[in-house]
Each structure stands twice: as structure tokens, then as C-alpha cells.
Design a protein around this motif. Structure first.
Motif, short mmCIF file in Angstrom:
data_model
loop_
_atom_site.label_atom_id
_atom_site.label_comp_id
_atom_site.label_asym_id
_atom_site.label_seq_id
_atom_site.Cartn_x
_atom_site.Cartn_y
_atom_site.Cartn_z
N PRO A 299 0.83 -1.21 0.00
CA PRO A 299 0.00 0.00 0.00
C PRO A 299 0.87 1.26 0.00
O PRO A 299 2.09 1.17 0.19
CB PRO A 299 -0.79 -0.11 1.30
CG PRO A 299 -0.60 -1.50 1.81
CD PRO A 299 0.71 -1.97 1.24
N ALA A 300 0.23 2.40 -0.19
CA ALA A 300 0.94 3.67 -0.19
C ALA A 300 0.69 4.39 1.12
O ALA A 300 -0.31 4.14 1.80
CB ALA A 300 0.47 4.54 -1.36
N VAL A 301 1.59 5.30 1.46
CA VAL A 301 1.40 6.14 2.64
C VAL A 301 1.93 7.54 2.35
O VAL A 301 2.94 7.70 1.67
CB VAL A 301 2.06 5.53 3.90
CG1 VAL A 301 3.58 5.44 3.76
CG2 VAL A 301 1.70 6.31 5.16
N ASP B 158 6.39 14.64 10.87
CA ASP B 158 7.21 13.98 11.89
C ASP B 158 7.90 12.79 11.22
O ASP B 158 7.27 11.77 10.96
CB ASP B 158 6.32 13.51 13.05
CG ASP B 158 7.11 12.75 14.11
OD1 ASP B 158 8.35 12.60 13.95
OD2 ASP B 158 6.50 12.32 15.10
N PRO B 159 9.21 12.91 10.93
CA PRO B 159 9.88 11.85 10.15
C PRO B 159 9.77 10.47 10.80
O PRO B 159 9.61 9.47 10.11
CB PRO B 159 11.35 12.31 10.10
CG PRO B 159 11.41 13.67 10.66
CD PRO B 159 10.13 13.97 11.36
N SER C 187 10.08 2.45 9.11
CA SER C 187 9.60 1.05 9.04
C SER C 187 8.09 0.95 8.87
O SER C 187 7.44 0.16 9.55
CB SER C 187 10.01 0.29 10.30
OG SER C 187 11.38 0.51 10.60
N VAL C 188 7.53 1.70 7.95
CA VAL C 188 6.07 1.68 7.77
C VAL C 188 5.61 0.50 6.91
O VAL C 188 4.43 0.19 6.87
CB VAL C 188 5.49 2.97 7.15
CG1 VAL C 188 5.34 4.06 8.18
CG2 VAL C 188 6.29 3.44 5.95
N GLY C 189 6.55 -0.13 6.18
CA GLY C 189 6.15 -1.27 5.35
C GLY C 189 5.24 -0.89 4.21
O GLY C 189 4.45 -1.71 3.74
N HIS D 54 15.35 3.76 7.13
CA HIS D 54 14.46 2.91 7.92
C HIS D 54 13.40 2.24 7.06
O HIS D 54 12.40 1.73 7.58
CB HIS D 54 13.76 3.74 9.02
CG HIS D 54 14.66 4.05 10.18
ND1 HIS D 54 15.47 5.15 10.22
CD2 HIS D 54 14.87 3.37 11.34
CE1 HIS D 54 16.14 5.16 11.37
NE2 HIS D 54 15.81 4.09 12.06
N ASN D 55 13.56 2.29 5.75
CA ASN D 55 12.57 1.67 4.86
C ASN D 55 13.24 0.98 3.69
O ASN D 55 12.79 1.12 2.55
CB ASN D 55 11.59 2.74 4.34
CG ASN D 55 10.58 3.15 5.38
OD1 ASN D 55 9.59 2.45 5.62
ND2 ASN D 55 10.83 4.27 6.04
#
Ligand SMILES: *Cc1c(COP(=O)(O)O)cnc(C)c1O
Length: 354
Positions: A102-104, A136-137, A142-144, A171-172
Motif C-alpha cells: 500500500p501507499a502512505v 514527523d519523520p 519502518s512503515v512497510g 528505515h525503509n
């Protein structure tokens, strides 16, 4: 809607572009174009270098990619042209997102992202900006999910630093991070150095804002070879001649006169500083911007009322309905004279309200 329209698109609400008036208005400050046309040198170059129009344009845009490569320090294989960066955003959703990815993106950002997600049947999540409209970075670590960040953000004009963007990318490592830098030339720091070190970052740029060519529809993506090859597969499956020959020649002409672009951006930054100072003196709330627009709240007037009052005097600005930002308007920075005129009209509107 006809009875033939595919049910596939039942959830689609199209993007609404800012108004392009058909009759001249007093000042047009609603869609973040540069108030300066391409330079004489750029126009002269284009006039003598446009490919014959009976022939198709170069499907690989080789010369323009080489020229961009020289300017930004990348090889042509790391660069892809789009019919505006909007087309490249669409390719990024097509290439790097699906039900498993998915997108964020922030709750307040470029309105094209949710539209492109829906068109491509990509689920998406939004992360609220902080109260002061900053990103907020850490909320992106790690949002996946495939991340879309406009930097500086629109319509706020606030930028993340290179270090903050790098931490998000770091982190991604299993997701692509798309950094949309439509406004970076007006005072933010580009994430292009990260493209050299990370294989999960794509930077999107456009000729529409800082390079006087909104009507020419030219955008470009810079990323590692594999990511660019993916995007190129989609481009060649959808629209192989996506950049016209006149636009190609104009874009090259503009790149060959980079000095003019730098001058124009410096002029806009200076006018922005003056405009912000004057508005604050009049009691406006103005978000600190590093873009070629400012996000402003008029004292004692709702966002829509202020937009209408300006409109009655022939000045177009952009208002967004989203309740979180409904008190605000996004105002493009025009020429010094245009902004002096804008400020005088603002004073008139506040005076009439007393
Ligand atoms: C203007 C804009 C674009 C797209 O511009 P194009 O004209 O399609 O190149 C992309 N992203 C953001 C955030 C913009 O404001």
C-alpha cells in the motif's frame, strides 16, 4: 456517467486542477507557476532545435536525459522523462504499489496522490502532520508501505532536511520512498545525493515550477537504474512518445540557460521574504515557506471568504476544502510588482471588514 463506465472506477473522485482562466485576470496566484516566461536564449534554442514535426518525438528523450545528467551528475540510465511529473507519480503508483504494498503519505499534501492511488486500486494510509503542519519523520520509519513525500510539502511550503529524509529512506530499505521535489529549487535541500547511496529512493522533479514550462508538461525522475527501468517499462506500455518535440527542445534550451533559472528562483525567494513580512505586519498568520508559495490565514476572515474577496478584485489564490486547512489559502509568489498589488488589495479587504 454512462451505463458503460467500468465499475472498476466507482470510487474514483478526479483531481480538481486549479483554475486556468480564459480571460486575463489582474493577478494569477493560484497554481504556483513562475511569473517569468522562458528566457530569450531558451526560446531561440528551441526555435532552431525542434525535431521536424512530421516525425515522432524521440521515444527515449536521449538528448534531454543527457543534458539533465550533465546538470545533476547522473547517467542517462538513472533518469526518466514524464509528461509532467504528474505522469511520473502515476507510474510510481503503478510500479511500486499494489494490495501487498500500500501507499502512505501525509494527510495534508499534494491532492494527486489519493487520486492516483484510487485509480490504480492501491490501498493507502495517511499520517497526520503535526499541529504546526510539519512532517514527523519518525512516523515514517519502518512503515512497510511505499512512501510519497512532497518536499518541500504543499500546500504548506515546509521542508524536511536532507538528514531527515535520509533517516526515512534508511528505515525503509524494503520499500520505495518517492520524494516529490516540485518546489525544491526555491530554498530546500534536494535528496538527489541519496540516489547515489540507496536503491529505494526516487526523486521527482518538474519543469513546471522553477523552470517556466508548466505549459510544456515536462517532469523527470531520478533513481537507481533498476527503479528507472521499472518506470520505463510502464511508460513504454502506456505512452512511449510521452514528451513532444517542441517541449523537448524548450526543456533543453532552459537547461542550457541554468543561470536564468537560478536568478528567477533567487528573485522569488526575495519577494517571498518581503511578502511574508508585510502580511505578518497586517496580522496574517503565515507558515514559514521555502517554496514559491505561502500558506496564509487572514485575520478574522475564513479561508473561503478571503479567497472570494480577492477574487472579486481579480486576484486568484487557491483554497482547499479539507477542514484541517479550510482557514488558509495558498498564495503563489509572483513578481515584486504583483505582490505589492496583492498586499495593497489585502489591506483594502481588511479595511472594508472593519
Ligand atoms: C505541480 C506539482 C507537481 C506536478 O507538476 P507537473 O506540472 O505535472 O510536472 C507534482 N507534485 C507537486 C507536489 C506539485 O505541486
Amino acid at each position: 456517467m454512462s451505463r458503460f463506465f467500468s465499475k472498476r472506477h466507482k470510487d474514483l473522485t478526479p483531481y480538481v486542477p486549479g483554475e486556468q482562466p480564459r480571460v486575463p485576470v489582474r493577478i494569477k496566484l493560484n497554481t504556483n507557476e513562475l511569473p517569468f516566461p522562458p528566457s530569450e536564449a531558451a526560446l531561440a534554442y528551441a526555435a532552431s532545435h525542434t525535431r521536424p514535426l512530421n516525425l515522432y518525438s524521440d521515444p527515449e528523450s536521449v538528448e534531454l536525459r543527457e543534458e539533465l545528467g550533465k546538470l545533476f551528475g547522473f547517467s542517462p540510465e538513472e533518469i526518466l522523462l514524464g509528461n509532467g511529473s504528474d505522469e511520473l507519480i502515476h507510474f510510481c503508483f503503478l510500479a511500486f504499489c499494489d494490495r501487498e504494498h500500500p501507499a502512505v503519505f501525509p494527510d495534508v499534501t499534494y491532492g494527486f496522490y489519493p487520486v492516483s492511488a484510487t485509480l490504480n486500486h492501491v490501498p493507502y494510509e495517511t499520517i497526520p502532520l503535526r499541529e504546526d503542519f510539519t512532517v514527523d519523520p519518525r512516523q515514517y520509519y519502518s512503515v512497510g508501505k511505499t512512501i510519497f513525500l512532497t518536499n518541500p510539502n504543499a500546500p504548506t511550503g515546509i521542508a524536511l532536511s536532507l538528514g531527515e529524509i535520509e533517516e526515512i529512506v534508511r528505515h525503509n530499505r524494503e520499500n520505495v520512498v518517492v520524494v516529490d521535489e516540485a518546489y525544491v529549487d526555491f530554498g530546500a535541500t534536494t535528496a538527489l545525493p541519496l540516489v547515489k547511496r540507496y536503491d529505494n529512493v526516487v526523486v521527482l522533479r518538474t519543469f513546471s515550477k522553477s523552470r517556466s514550462l508548466a505549459g510544456g508538461r515536462v517532469g523527470f525522475a531520478i533513481g537507481c537504474r533498476d527503479l528507472i527501468a521499472d518506470l520505463n517499462t510502464l511508460r513504454n506500455s502506456q505512452n512511449p512518445y510521452n514528451i513532444s518535440s517542441p517541449s523537448t527542445a524548450l526543456a533543453i534550451g532552459i537547461l542550457k540557460d541554468e543561470e536564468q533559472t537560478l536568478k528567477n528562483c533567487a528573485a522569488i525567494a526575495e519577494t517571498r521574504t518581503r511578502t511574508v513580512r508585510a502580511l505578518r505586519e497586517m496580522g496574517f498568520t503565515v507558515v514559514d515557506s521555502v517554496a514559491n508559495f505561502i500558506f496564509v490565514r487572514a485575520p478574522g476572515l475564513g479561508g473561503e471568504a478571503f479567497q472570494l474577496a480577492l477574487r472579486q478584485k481579480g486576484i486568484l489564490v487557491r483554497h482547499f476544502g479539507d477542514p484541517r486547512i479550510a482557514d488558509y489559502n495558498r498564495v503563489t509568489i509572483g513578481t515584486r510588482d504583483q505582490m505589492d498589488d496583492f498586499l495593497a488589495v489585502c489591506a483594502e479587504i481588511l479595511e472594508a471588514k472593519k
